[in-house]
Design a protein around this motif. Structure first.
Motif: not given
Length: 327
Positions: A32-34, A69-70, A76-81, A97-98
């Motif tokens: 996961l990258v911001p 996350a561009d 970020l929360p939705a992408l993590a899920l 993102a961490a």
């Protein structure tokens, strides 16, 4: 079509689902990258290299699942899920993102990387030596923390701008920007300059903050390495460069993009080391037992094109010690 060719095609088609099933059964390393995907290619390459150094090969021992996350941190929360739904064995999350990954998925083994804040204060771990929880990784500060890194950075910058009397700090009130500002203020006296800061709350206020600093007579601008500015570099950089003042920043990408100088830990090496830790976790080790690593490799970037436009001639010593010289 000859019978042999037909059988060959049928055999290949039949094998595809088998390959797909085999890949699905491999452990997933989530990333996961911001920032934007185009900037993260070399990060994935570095993770892959680290895992290869530890004896694991993509497609044989693991597969990647990545989300970017561009620069829009609210995503970020939705992408993590999304990544969690794939049931990864471990997640590598960088910079902003961490903490999001740690909050949203507290029980998933997490490796943080390219992280410039204090992981203890952030709640990632109990200590550097014995993290004790589900997270470990590496931080961008070396022994001595943000102040030691800032001292080194400004010592180098003063060789370029020896008569510097005031520097404008461009950054928000984020955890990282505040730590950077405190460190810059703490070393300012020994270098003979004062720090001017006009607070900004978001990207829309960057230009006003820069203009106010210029009105206050600053001789240079210091750009925070906080994720908000870094991940929106194409928007921020022209504003910082417009006044025609010497500029200094943190990550190598800032110097490569146009700032006069940048100095920080090597981001790509951080991702490589995260890959090594990911391999260890896939091998059965626990984040709780893997010490948090501090930076050991640093990159000095000098932008000669910018120096020339400012009428600055970098001293030979600085050109010799620079890791990258942009011409």
């Amino acid at each position: 079509m000859r019978r042999r060719e037909l059988l060959g095609l049928m055999g290949g088609a039949a094998a595809l689902p088998v390959v797909a099933r085999a890949q699905k059964s491999l452990p997933i390393v989530a990333v996961l990258v911001p920032g934007p995907a185009k900037n993260a290619e070399n990060r994935l390459t570095a993770i892959r290299q680290g895992m290869r150094e530890a004896g694991l090969t993509e497609g044989v021992n693991f597969i990647f699942a990545s989300r970017y996350a561009d620069g829009v941190f609210d995503r970020l929360p939705a992408l993590a899920l999304e990544l969690a739904a794939l049931k990864p064995r471990v997640m590598i999350a960088s910079a902003a993102a961490a903490p999001v990954a740690h909050k949203v998925l507290p029980d998933l083994p997490l490796i943080f990387t390219s992280y410039a804040a204090d992981p203890i204060k952030a709640g990632f771990a109990e200590s550097y030596i014995h993290p004790g929880g589900h997270a470990t990784g590496n931080v961008m500060n070396a022994l001595g923390g943000e102040e030691a890194l800032t001292q080194k950075r400004m010592n180098l910058f003063k060789e370029l701008v020896p008569d510097l009397k005031a520097i404008g700090f461009i950054g928000t009130s984020s955890l990282l920007a505040t730590a950077e500002l405190d460190a810059l203020r703490s070393v300012a006296g020994q270098f003979g300059f004062e720090v001017v800061r006009h607070p900004l709350a978001g990207l829309d206020e960057v230009e006003d903050s820069i203009s106010a600093s210029i009105r206050d007579g600053v001789g240079a601008l210091y750009v925070s390495g906080e994720p908000l500015l870094y991940n929106n570099m194409p928007r921020v950089l022209p504003l910082v460069m417009a006044p025609g003042k010497p500029t200094v920043g943190t990550y190598p990408d800032w110097g490569r993009a146009g700032l006069l100088m940048s100095y920080s830990a090597d981001l790509i090496d951080d991702f490589r080391r995260a890959g090594i830790y990911a391999a260890k976790i896939l091998g059965g080790e626990k984040p709780a037992d893997l010490p948090i690593e501090q930076a050991s490799k640093f990159v000095l970037v000098l932008n000669l094109k910018t120096a020339k436009s400012l009428g600055i001639a970098p001293p030979d010593r600085l050109l010799t010690v620079a890791d990258e010289v942009i011409e």
